[in-house]
Design an enzyme around this catalytic site. Structure first.
Site, PDB file in Angstrom:
ATOM      1  CE  LYS A 114      -7.558   6.375   0.568  1.00 51.42           C
ATOM      2  NZ  LYS A 114      -7.875   6.707  -0.144  1.00 51.42           N
TER       3      LYS A 114
ATOM      4  CE1 TYR B  67      -3.730   1.360  -0.211  1.00 47.68           C
ATOM      5  CE2 TYR B  67      -3.757   2.945   1.861  1.00 47.68           C
ATOM      6  CZ  TYR B  67      -3.814   2.802   0.117  1.00 47.68           C
ATOM      7  OH  TYR B  67      -5.859   3.049   0.451  1.00 47.68           O
TER       8      TYR B  67
HETATM    9  O1  0WD Z   1     -10.446  -1.335  -1.301  1.00 48.67           O
HETATM   10  C1  0WD Z   1     -10.691  -0.131  -1.764  1.00 48.67           C
HETATM   11  N1  0WD Z   1     -11.507  -0.334  -3.043  1.00 48.67           N
HETATM   12  C2  0WD Z   1     -11.031   0.684  -0.957  1.00 48.67           C
HETATM   13  C3  0WD Z   1     -11.019   2.167  -1.468  1.00 48.67           C
HETATM   14  C4  0WD Z   1     -10.888   0.527   0.765  1.00 48.67           C
HETATM   15  C5  0WD Z   1     -10.834   1.683   1.201  1.00 48.67           C
HETATM   16  C6  0WD Z   1     -10.544   3.101   0.734  1.00 48.67           C
HETATM   17  N2  0WD Z   1     -11.492   3.309  -1.139  1.00 48.67           N
HETATM   18  C7  0WD Z   1     -10.763   3.958  -1.403  1.00 48.67           C
HETATM   19  C8  0WD Z   1      -9.749   4.731  -2.636  1.00 48.67           C
HETATM   20  O2  0WD Z   1      -8.659   4.941  -2.522  1.00 48.67           O
HETATM   21  C9  0WD Z   1     -10.270   5.416  -2.980  1.00 48.67           C
HETATM   22  O3  0WD Z   1     -10.287   6.791  -1.871  1.00 48.67           O
HETATM   23  O4  0WD Z   1     -11.829   4.529  -2.189  1.00 48.67           O
HETATM   24  C10 0WD Z   1     -11.705   6.346  -2.862  1.00 48.67           C
HETATM   25  C11 0WD Z   1     -12.041   5.057  -4.432  1.00 48.67           C
HETATM   26  O5  0WD Z   1     -12.356   3.888  -4.607  1.00 48.67           O
HETATM   27  P1  0WD Z   1     -12.464   2.402  -5.513  1.00 48.67           P
HETATM   28  O6  0WD Z   1     -13.901   2.708  -5.066  1.00 48.67           O
HETATM   29  O7  0WD Z   1     -11.589   1.665  -4.734  1.00 48.67           O
HETATM   30  O8  0WD Z   1     -11.796   2.895  -7.337  1.00 48.67           O
HETATM   31  P2  0WD Z   1     -12.597   3.162  -8.769  1.00 48.67           P
HETATM   32  O9  0WD Z   1     -13.806   2.537  -8.528  1.00 48.67           O
HETATM   33  O10 0WD Z   1     -11.281   2.854  -9.574  1.00 48.67           O
HETATM   34  O11 0WD Z   1     -12.615   4.867  -8.611  1.00 48.67           O
HETATM   35  C12 0WD Z   1     -11.348   5.669  -8.194  1.00 48.67           C
HETATM   36  C13 0WD Z   1     -11.634   7.054  -9.044  1.00 48.67           C
HETATM   37  C14 0WD Z   1     -10.704   7.080 -10.561  1.00 48.67           C
HETATM   38  O12 0WD Z   1     -10.520   5.826 -11.049  1.00 48.67           O
HETATM   39  P3  0WD Z   1      -9.555   4.711 -11.744  1.00 48.67           P
HETATM   40  O13 0WD Z   1      -9.184   4.184 -11.042  1.00 48.67           O
HETATM   41  O14 0WD Z   1      -9.211   5.110 -13.230  1.00 48.67           O
HETATM   42  O15 0WD Z   1      -8.521   5.687 -11.086  1.00 48.67           O
HETATM   43  O16 0WD Z   1     -10.912   7.648  -8.710  1.00 48.67           O
HETATM   44  C15 0WD Z   1     -10.946   8.958 -10.014  1.00 48.67           C
HETATM   45  C16 0WD Z   1     -10.895   7.968 -11.068  1.00 48.67           C
HETATM   46  O17 0WD Z   1     -12.224   8.493 -11.530  1.00 48.67           O
HETATM   47  N3  0WD Z   1      -9.609   9.541  -9.688  1.00 48.67           N
HETATM   48  C17 0WD Z   1      -9.679  11.250 -10.443  1.00 48.67           C
HETATM   49  N4  0WD Z   1     -10.982  11.377 -10.889  1.00 48.67           N
HETATM   50  C18 0WD Z   1     -10.575  12.802 -11.335  1.00 48.67           C
HETATM   51  N5  0WD Z   1      -9.754  13.545 -10.861  1.00 48.67           N
HETATM   52  C19 0WD Z   1      -8.796  11.456 -10.444  1.00 48.67           C
HETATM   53  C20 0WD Z   1      -8.342  12.941 -10.625  1.00 48.67           C
HETATM   54  N6  0WD Z   1      -7.459  12.979 -11.322  1.00 48.67           N
HETATM   55  N7  0WD Z   1      -7.976  10.096 -10.303  1.00 48.67           N
HETATM   56  C21 0WD Z   1      -8.671   9.121 -10.253  1.00 48.67           C
END
Ligand code: 0WD
Length: 261
Positions: free
Chosen positions: A161, A154
């Site tokens: 975070k 991580y």
């Molecule tokens: O296990 C997990 N999935 C966990 C996620 C456990 C605990 C927390 N999280 C957090 C993540 O760190 C994140 O902060 O939850 C949040 C959402 O994550 P997610 O739902 O797991 O991931 P995802 O569906 O990929 O959504 C995150 C999105 C990006 O997707 P990708 O994978 O294409 O990078 O964040 C967005 C993007 O849509 N993102 C941005 N949006 C605008 N501007 C940017 C940016 N520069 N970079 C990433």
């Protein structure tokens, strides 16, 4: 719980995203929703999910750019002159930072990118949204246990975070006098696009399910239900908090099975 609330959701990538579970739960609780999408690449996915939830309000926003954030809120204001909060479900670090030994993998550039996209962007969005936020608004972000405990791979995201959680407390202090609440949910691991960037993520899921008191991982909908509560007036006394939605994993040092002979 969210009747008459207008909430903007940022960080929806596809139907597996935590933001999708949050949007679904908030829709069920009566919220009107608007969405941002990072780039054209993700627009179609977001459009489809938004339509299913009765929304055609989509705005492009890359949080790496102040200009992009600013123009997104200007566009939003032509539909919603005021609104009731936003969800920041955005995190990113370069893939080569999320693998192997932390010291070896760390770079100045990767460190900056991770903190900029995963933490500063929450402040940047709050800054632009502030003049449009109604009293009793709520802001919410998503964090992970790596902020307070180290774990393999991580790496720099854990530091980002930790920054995001401090950010939540400082934003809560800064915006509380205006009646705006700011909270974070620390979610257990869920298989999403972002999670697939963390090496051996599947192993982490198994390990989690074995140790968590509930003996399973959580769903995006379970995170969504807590998000809906935290953004509703039912949580009017809660701000600056990190709420764990992780099946209790963070409370257990060891499971009964792990301790057995
Ligand atoms: O296990 C997990 N999935 C966990 C996620 C456990 C605990 C927390 N999280 C957090 C993540 O760190 C994140 O902060 O939850 C949040 C959402 O994550 P997610 O739902 O797991 O991931 P995802 O569906 O990929 O959504 C995150 C999105 C990006 O997707 P990708 O994978 O294409 O990078 O964040 C967005 C993007 O849509 N993102 C941005 N949006 C605008 N501007 C940017 C940016 N520069 N970079 C990433």
């Amino acid at each position: 719980m969210l009747k008459n609330k207008k909430i903007l959701i940022a960080g929806l990538a596809n139907k597996h995203s935590i933001a999708a579970g949050i949007a679904q739960a908030m829709h069920e609780q009566g919220a009107q929703l608007a969405f941002t999408y990072q780039s054209e690449r993700l627009k179609k996915n977001v459009e489809k999910i938004a339509a299913e939830l009765g929304s055609d309000m989509l705005f492009e926003c890359d949080v790496a750019s102040d200009e992009s954030i600013k123009s997104m809120f200007i566009e939003l204001s032509s539909h919603w002159p005021t609104f009731d909060g936003f969800v920041h479900s955005i995190g990113f670090a370069p893939a080569n930072e999320l693998e192997g030994n932390f010291v070896d993998a760390a770079t100045r550039e990767g460190f900056q990118i991770a903190h900029d996209i995963s933490s500063y962007s929450f402040t940047a969005m709050a800054k632009e949204a502030k003049p449009m936020l109604n009293k009793d608004s709520a802001l919410l972000t998503l964090t992970y246990l790596g902020s307070v405990q180290s774990l393999p791979n991580y790496n720099v995201m854990g530091l980002a975070k930790a920054s995001l959680e401090a950010n939540t407390r400082f934003l809560a202090a800064a915006m509380g006098p205006d009646g705006i609440r700011v909270n974070a949910i620390s979610a257990g691991p869920i298989k999403t696009l972002a999670a697939s960037g963390v090496k051996n993520f599947r192993k982490m899921l198994t390990n989690y399910a074995n140790r968590a008191p509930l003996r399973r991982v959580v769903t995006t909908k379970e995170v969504g239900n807590v998000a809906a509560f935290l953004c509703s007036d039912l949580a009017s006394g809660v701000t600056g908090e990190i709420t764990y939605v992780d099946g209790g994993f963070n409370t257990a040092a060891m499971s009964i099975e792990e301790y057995a002979d």
